[in-house]
Design an enzyme around this catalytic site. Structure first.
Site, PDB file in Angstrom:
ATOM      1  N   ARG A   1      -3.571   3.848  -2.638  1.00  0.00           N
ATOM      2  CA  ARG A   1      -3.281   4.196  -0.987  1.00  0.00           C
ATOM      3  C   ARG A   1      -4.094   3.525  -0.226  1.00  0.00           C
ATOM      4  O   ARG A   1      -5.202   3.356   0.164  1.00  0.00           O
ATOM      5  CB  ARG A   1      -3.116   6.170  -1.877  1.00  0.00           C
ATOM      6  CG  ARG A   1      -3.821   6.245  -2.293  1.00  0.00           C
ATOM      7  CD  ARG A   1      -5.076   6.764  -1.603  1.00  0.00           C
ATOM      8  NE  ARG A   1      -5.015   7.084  -0.223  1.00  0.00           N
ATOM      9  CZ  ARG A   1      -5.569   6.425   1.349  1.00  0.00           C
ATOM     10  NH1 ARG A   1      -6.447   6.205   0.819  1.00  0.00           N
ATOM     11  NH2 ARG A   1      -5.753   7.398   2.517  1.00  0.00           N
ATOM     12  N   GLY A   2      -3.417   3.960   0.586  1.00  0.00           N
ATOM     13  CA  GLY A   2      -4.266   3.408   2.168  1.00  0.00           C
ATOM     14  C   GLY A   2      -3.512   2.285   2.417  1.00  0.00           C
ATOM     15  O   GLY A   2      -3.640   1.003   1.920  1.00  0.00           O
ATOM     16  N   ALA A   3      -3.143   2.083   3.962  1.00  0.00           N
ATOM     17  CA  ALA A   3      -2.291   0.475   4.523  1.00  0.00           C
ATOM     18  C   ALA A   3      -2.606  -0.571   3.202  1.00  0.00           C
ATOM     19  O   ALA A   3      -2.074  -1.547   3.001  1.00  0.00           O
ATOM     20  CB  ALA A   3      -1.678   1.144   5.474  1.00  0.00           C
TER      21      ALA A   3
ATOM     22  N   GLN B   1      -6.352  14.256   1.313  1.00  0.00           N
ATOM     23  CA  GLN B   1      -6.598  12.485   1.010  1.00  0.00           C
ATOM     24  C   GLN B   1      -7.985  13.322   2.186  1.00  0.00           C
ATOM     25  O   GLN B   1      -8.855  12.404   1.872  1.00  0.00           O
ATOM     26  CB  GLN B   1      -6.302  11.425   2.020  1.00  0.00           C
ATOM     27  CG  GLN B   1      -4.715  10.826   1.250  1.00  0.00           C
ATOM     28  CD  GLN B   1      -3.814  11.418   1.041  1.00  0.00           C
ATOM     29  OE1 GLN B   1      -4.142  12.923   1.653  1.00  0.00           O
ATOM     30  NE2 GLN B   1      -2.428  10.995   0.203  1.00  0.00           N
TER      31      GLN B   1
ATOM     32  N   ASP C   1       0.238   3.157   9.518  1.00  0.00           N
ATOM     33  CA  ASP C   1       0.122   2.664   8.633  1.00  0.00           C
ATOM     34  C   ASP C   1       1.877   1.756   9.312  1.00  0.00           C
ATOM     35  O   ASP C   1       2.030   0.706   7.768  1.00  0.00           O
ATOM     36  CB  ASP C   1       1.492   2.971   7.263  1.00  0.00           C
ATOM     37  CG  ASP C   1       0.113   4.796   6.872  1.00  0.00           C
ATOM     38  OD1 ASP C   1      -0.112   5.239   7.042  1.00  0.00           O
ATOM     39  OD2 ASP C   1       0.169   4.029   5.576  1.00  0.00           O
TER      40      ASP C   1
ATOM     41  N   ASN D   1       1.193   7.172  10.599  1.00  0.00           N
ATOM     42  CA  ASN D   1       0.546   8.109   9.592  1.00  0.00           C
ATOM     43  C   ASN D   1       0.617   9.186   8.706  1.00  0.00           C
ATOM     44  O   ASN D   1       2.081   9.382   9.108  1.00  0.00           O
ATOM     45  CB  ASN D   1      -0.968   7.511  10.760  1.00  0.00           C
ATOM     46  CG  ASN D   1      -2.039   7.806   9.900  1.00  0.00           C
ATOM     47  OD1 ASN D   1      -2.136   7.092   8.980  1.00  0.00           O
ATOM     48  ND2 ASN D   1      -3.035   8.561  10.351  1.00  0.00           N
ATOM     49  N   LYS D   2      -0.332   9.299   8.806  1.00  0.00           N
ATOM     50  CA  LYS D   2      -0.208  10.439   7.417  1.00  0.00           C
ATOM     51  C   LYS D   2       0.604  11.816   8.465  1.00  0.00           C
ATOM     52  O   LYS D   2      -0.044  11.557   8.517  1.00  0.00           O
ATOM     53  CB  LYS D   2      -1.438  10.849   6.633  1.00  0.00           C
ATOM     54  CG  LYS D   2      -1.449  12.378   5.988  1.00  0.00           C
ATOM     55  CD  LYS D   2      -0.516  12.437   5.026  1.00  0.00           C
ATOM     56  CE  LYS D   2      -0.438  10.841   3.716  1.00  0.00           C
ATOM     57  NZ  LYS D   2       0.920  10.484   2.761  1.00  0.00           N
TER      58      LYS D   2
HETATM   59  O1  MRU Z   1      -0.203   8.513   1.501  1.00  0.00           O
HETATM   60  P1  MRU Z   1      -1.275   7.710   2.360  1.00  0.00           P
HETATM   61  O2  MRU Z   1      -2.726   8.187   1.158  1.00  0.00           O
HETATM   62  O3  MRU Z   1      -1.351   6.112   1.360  1.00  0.00           O
HETATM   63  O4  MRU Z   1      -1.118   7.495   3.591  1.00  0.00           O
HETATM   64  C1  MRU Z   1      -2.686   6.810   4.243  1.00  0.00           C
HETATM   65  C2  MRU Z   1      -2.878   6.686   5.367  1.00  0.00           C
HETATM   66  O5  MRU Z   1      -1.769   7.664   6.298  1.00  0.00           O
HETATM   67  C3  MRU Z   1      -3.889   6.184   6.167  1.00  0.00           C
HETATM   68  O6  MRU Z   1      -4.180   7.408   7.337  1.00  0.00           O
HETATM   69  C4  MRU Z   1      -3.676   4.782   6.550  1.00  0.00           C
HETATM   70  O7  MRU Z   1      -2.838   4.022   5.590  1.00  0.00           O
HETATM   71  C5  MRU Z   1      -4.542   4.063   7.489  1.00  0.00           C
HETATM   72  S1  MRU Z   1      -5.634   3.529   6.486  1.00  0.00           S
HETATM   73  C6  MRU Z   1      -6.182   2.100   6.770  1.00  0.00           C
END
Ligand code: MRU
Length: 348
Positions: A51-53, A198, A239, A249-250
């Site tokens: 996970r994470g963009a 997270q 994201d 973002n999250k």
């Molecule tokens: O649902 P997730 O854990 O994929 O969400 C991740 C986030 O919101 C991060 O802050 C975002 O992807 C940036 S990662 C460098």
């Protein structure tokens, strides 16, 4: 700084497979998961094993290779590639890096080089290039963002925008890693990030591994911690960033930005250019993922809500550009945040 385990990697040559650190098991277990079919890659993205963009983008690009590599019929190659790409696109909707990486792979397949070297070979090289570029972009974001960190500051972050969310090093956390390498002393507050934690499971773990002074707080404590004067800077990841700078973002990030504004604390976003979606005008057009209600009602391994209760579980929110002091990219700092400044930096 001790390197973290590789977030996503390609194992072998052709045929090969994707190996990723299973983030659902952290922080108690550091274990890898091998994905040998495109369905396994899709599942890993969908369930947040990866996970994470930016990391999702890398995994999806490698997933394209996994899905196409055993296809031997040249007459149907294009059809199969489209099937694999479209399937991977359904894994998660918000992080634009997923769509950006898949589109890049599809484009590569139609270039003349693919005819000469073989399409699958060229696709593997492209997936590895996406991974390598992300690594370089994260380092550059760290270098540019570290200038914002002053000696003795308290920095708040939300969710995980670290090495685990990227090929390596992170975006928001890259700023902190670089500041640490520069010898600066500072303290990080990590929001736990309900419902999937997270911040607690991943950010607190990563920062601890790196030897950064980290304090974990529940999301609803951020206002109090700011009021106590413990936070001078907020840095989060992204994201998807619309052309005007509105940033998804999250879930919970928007609230943190509002709190930061109320307390006069600068709120920064750190993201590579692959996270910008200049095709959309503003944040209202960003698709927001809705996730399983059980992440809220029993996400901590225990039932915490009455059976049958209605639940709303958006995984992301959008912070309006006007609340963002600047966007740290690998190409430089965008400040002020508006469409002209974004286009000037990314397209100029
Ligand atoms: O649902 P997730 O854990 O994929 O969400 C991740 C986030 O919101 C991060 O802050 C975002 O992807 C940036 S990662 C460098």
């Amino acid at each position: 700084m001790k390197p973290l385990p590789r977030t996503v990697q390609w194992i072998g040559d052709l045929p090969g497979h994707v190996r990723l650190i299973d983030q659902t098991l952290l922080p108690t277990q550091v274990a890898y998961r091998d994905c040998k079919t495109v369905e396994e890659v899709w599942e890993a993205i969908r369930t947040l094993r990866v996970r994470g963009a930016p990391a999702i983008g890398v995994a999806a690009a490698m997933g394209v290779v996994v899905g196409i590599q055993s296809h031997t019929d040249p007459a149907n190659y294009g059809k199969r590639l489209k099937e694999v790409a479209d399937y991977l696109r359904t894994s998660r909707p918000t992080a634009v890096n997923l769509f950006w990486a898949i589109e890049r792979m599809e484009k590569k397949a139609s270039e003349p080089e693919a005819l000469v070297k073989g399409v699958t070979r060229v696709l593997l090289a492209e997936a590895l290039a996406i991974e390598e570029e992300d690594r370089r972009m994260c380092r550059a974001i760290g270098r540019i963002g570290a200038d914002l960190v002053q000696e003795g500051q308290g920095i708040l972050t939300h969710c995980n925008a670290g090495g685990l969310a990227t090929a390596e090093y992170g975006t928001a956390l890259a700023v902190m890693y670089t500041a640490l390498e520069q010898g600066k002393q500072f303290r990080v507050f990590a929001d736990e990030t309900r419902p999937l934690l997270q911040g607690a499971r991943l950010t607190a773990w990563e920062l601890q591994q790196a030897g950064i002074d980290v304090t974990l707080i529940c999301d609803n404590m951020a206002a109090q911690v700011m009021r106590e004067g413990k936070i001078q800077l907020v840095v989060v990841g992204a994201d998807r960033i619309a052309a005007n700078g509105d940033t998804a973002n999250k879930i919970g990030t928007y609230g943190v930005a509002v709190l930061a504004r109320a307390h006069g604390i600068p709120f920064y976003v750190a993201a590579p250019s692959s996270t910008f979606d200049l095709a959309i005008k503003d944040g209202s057009q960003i698709p927001i993922e809705q996730r399983d209600p059980r992440e809220i009602t029993e996400g901590l391994g225990k039932v915490v809500a009455p059976a049958g209760v209605r639940v709303y579980n958006p995984a992301f929110d959008v912070t309006p550009a006007e609340l963002i002091a600047g966007i740290i990219t690998e190409k430089g700092l965008i400040q002020p945040v508006n469409e002209a400044a974004i286009r000037a930096l990314l397209e100029g």
